[in-house]
Write an enzyme that holds these catalytic residues in place. Structure first.
Site, mmCIF file in Angstrom:
data_model
loop_
_atom_site.group_PDB
_atom_site.id
_atom_site.type_symbol
_atom_site.label_atom_id
_atom_site.label_comp_id
_atom_site.label_asym_id
_atom_site.label_seq_id
_atom_site.Cartn_x
_atom_site.Cartn_y
_atom_site.Cartn_z
ATOM 1 C CB SER A 1 -0.926 0.008 1.222
ATOM 2 O OG SER A 1 -1.469 1.312 1.405
ATOM 3 C CG ASP B 1 -6.631 2.949 -7.949
ATOM 4 O OD1 ASP B 1 -7.059 2.251 -7.005
ATOM 5 O OD2 ASP B 1 -5.926 3.960 -7.789
#
Ligand code: S3P
Length: 442
Positions: A172, A325
Site C-alpha cells: 500500500s 485502481d
C-alpha cells in the site's frame, strides 16, 4: 460539497475519435499539496487535479495553517509551514471520499504536536484506518477516539516522534507514504520495507524537495526506503502529468468500441502505474506509445489507441500494485475479449471506495457477462461482446461508475448507472471529454 445523485446512461454510437488530455494525476496532486505545506516558502504546482478528493486535501492543509491559492487554470501555489509546523485545526478535517488524502494526512499530522479530527463520507467511514494508525502510534501519535479503527477519529500527533522500521502488512502506497510523512519529523532514519514495490511518488517528490531518501531493492519484488529525518524541505516547482488511472477509461473505451482511433496526450507511464497498458498489450490491444519524454520527473508518452480484437489472459498477482485502481475497467475489457481472463491477487480491492471485487462482478453480471470470484481472484468469461442493458449500482465509487459507462459505449444495449456524481472526485470533465470523442452519455 459533493453534488447530488446523478444517474447517467451510456449508449453505443459509432467509433470514438479524437485527441484529448485527461486531468492531472491524483496521487501526485495530493502529494504536491502536502509536501508544499510541509516545505518552507512557496511551492508552485502546474496541472493540479481539481477533483473533489484533491480539493479536500487542499482544504485540510489550509486548515492546518498552510496558504493554498489558485492562480488561473490549474496553477496552484502553496505557502508551507515547515516540517512539524502544522497548527491545530479549529474544525474536523473532512476528506470526503478520499482514502489517499485521509491516510497521507494522518501521517503528516502524526509528526506534529497537535490534535485533529479526521472524517469523511459514508464510503470513507467504512474503510480501514487501523492499518495506518498502528505504525503512527509506534512513531508516538495517539488515537484519542475512533470506533474500531474507522472514521471519524481523533489523532494526537507525537511530541517527540520516534523513527521506526515498518514493514507494511499489505502492499500500500498510502501506508508507506503515511509513515514517511510522519517520519519527516522524527530524528534519525525512518525505514519502510515493502515486500512488493508500490507507486513511488512520495519518495520521488521528497527527493525533489531536498530530503535524503535512499531506495534499495528488497527481495525480488520489494524495496527498502530509508528517509533521513528532520530535513528542511525546499519548495520546488511541480508539473503534474496526466493521470494514467483516468486515461484508463477512454483507453479501454477506444479499445472495445469498433472503429475507434484516439490519442491520449502526455499520459504518465511510471512503471509502478503502467500495469494496465502492459496487460492490454498482452491481450492484443493496438496501443502505441508516441513521443516518450520526461515531464516533471516522470516518463510520459502520448498513447495512440485503436479498436481491435482482444484475447483473454492471466494477470499475475505480482502486477496488482501497478494497476490496483484499473481492475474494474480491465474487467470490462476482458468481457469484450475472446476467452477467459483471470486476474489474481485482488484482496485489496475489497477495501477501496467500495468492495470493488463484488461491485465489478455485479457490474458485469448485470450486463450479461459471466464473471466469478474465486478466493481473491476475478475470473471473466470473454465472448468478444457484451449484451448490456443493466443498471449498475456504483456504491459511491467513481471507478465503478466510469467502468460501467465505458461498457455501455460498446455493449449491445445501453448501460445505466444509478449515480455518476462521484466521478467528480477523480475525473472532473469526464462526461464532456468522452462526448468530445463521440461518446453518447446522457
Ligand atoms: C494511492 C494508492 C493506492 C490507490 C489509490 C491511490 C496513492 O491505494 O488505490 O487510489 O496515491 O498512494 P493503496 O496504497 O491503499 O493500495
Amino acid at each position: 460539497m459533493h453534488t447530488d445523485i446523478a444517474p447517467l446512461t451510456a449508449r453505443r454510437h459509432g467509433p470514438l475519435k479524437g485527441r484529448l488530455r485527461v486531468p492531472g494525476d491524483k496521487s501526485i496532486s495530493h502529494r504536491a499539496l502536502i509536501l508544499g505545506a510541509l516545505a518552507v516558502g512557496e511551492t508552485r504546482i502546474l496541472g493540479l487535479l481539481e477533483g473533489e478528493d484533491v480539493l479536500n486535501t487542499g482544504k485540510a492543509v489550509r486548515a492546518l495553517g498552510a496558504r493554498v491559492e489558485r492562480h488561473g487554470a490549474r496553477e496552484w501555489r502553496v505557502h508551507g509551514v515547515g516540517v512539524g509546523g502544522f497548527a491545530e485545526p479549529a474544525a474536523p478535517l473532512d476528506f470526503g471520499n478520499s482514502g489517499t488524502g485521509c491516510r497521507l494526512m494522518l501521517g503528516a499530522v502524526a509528526g506534529c504536536p497537535i490534535a485533529a479530527t479526521f472524517d469523511g463520507d459514508a464510503s470513507l467511514r467504512r474503510r480501514p484506518m487501523r492499518r495506518v494508525l498502528e505504525p503512527l502510534e509506534r512513531i508516538g501519535a495517539h488515537t484519542l477516539s475512533s470506533s474500531e479503527g474507522r472514521l471519524p477519529l481523533r489523532l494526537a500527533g507525537a511530541r517527540d516522534p520516534i523513527p521506526i522500521v515498518f514493514e507494511p502488512p499489505v502492499p500500500s502506497a498510502q501506508l508507506k507514504s503515511a509513515v514517511l510523512l510522519a517520519g519527516l519529523a522524527a530524528p534519525g532514519e525512518t525505514i519502510v520495507i515493502e515486500a512488493e514495490a508500490t507507486r513511488d511518488h512520495t519518495e520521488k517528490m521528497l527527493v525533489h524537495f531536498g530530503a535524503g531518501v535512499r531506495v534499495e531493492p528488497h527481495g525480488t519484488l520489494g524495496r527498502r526506503i530509508t528517509l533521513a529525518g528532520q530535513p528542511e524541505l525546499t519548495p520546488q516547482p511541480i508539473v503534474v502529468p496526466a493521470d494514467p488511472s483516468s486515461a484508463a477509461f477512454p483507453l479501454v473505451a477506444a479499445v472495445i468500441t469498433p472503429g475507434s482511433d484516439v490519442i491520449l496526450d502526455g499520459v504518465m507511464l511510471n512503471p509502478l502505474r503502467a500495469g494496465l497498458v502492459a496487460t492490454l498489450i498482452e491481450m492484443g490491444a493496438l496501443i502505441e506509445r508516441v513521443g516518450m519524454r520526461n515531464e516533471g520527473g516522470e516518463e510520459v508518452a502520448d498513447l495512440r489507441v485503436r479498436a481491435g480484437a482482444l484475447r483473454g489472459v492471466e494477470v499475475p498477482a505480482s502486477r496488482a500494485p501497478a494497476m490496483i485502481d484499473e481492475y474494474p475497467v480491465l474487467a470490462v475489457a476482458a468481457a469484450f475479449a475472446e476467452g477467459t481472463t483471470v486476474m489474481r491477487g485482488l484482496k485489496e480491492l475489497r477495501v477501496k471506495e467500495s468492495d470493488r471485487l463484488a461491485a465489478t462482478v455485479a457490474l458485469l453480471r448485470a450486463n450479461g457477462v459471466t464473471a466469478d470470484i474465486a478466493g481473491d481472484d476475478l475470473i471473466v468469461e470473454g465472448r468478444g461482446r457484451a449484451v448490456g442493458g443493466g443498471l449498475v449500482v456504483t456504491h459511491m465509487d467513481h471507478r465503478i461508475a466510469m467502468a460501467a459507462l465505458v461498457m455501455g459505449l460498446a455493449s449491445e444495449k445501453p448501460v445505466k448507472t444509478d449515480d455518476a456524481s462521484f466521478i467528480a472526485t477523480s475525473f472532473p470533465g469526464f462526461v464532456e471529454l468522452m462526448r468530445s470523442l463521440g461518446a453518447d452519455l446522457r
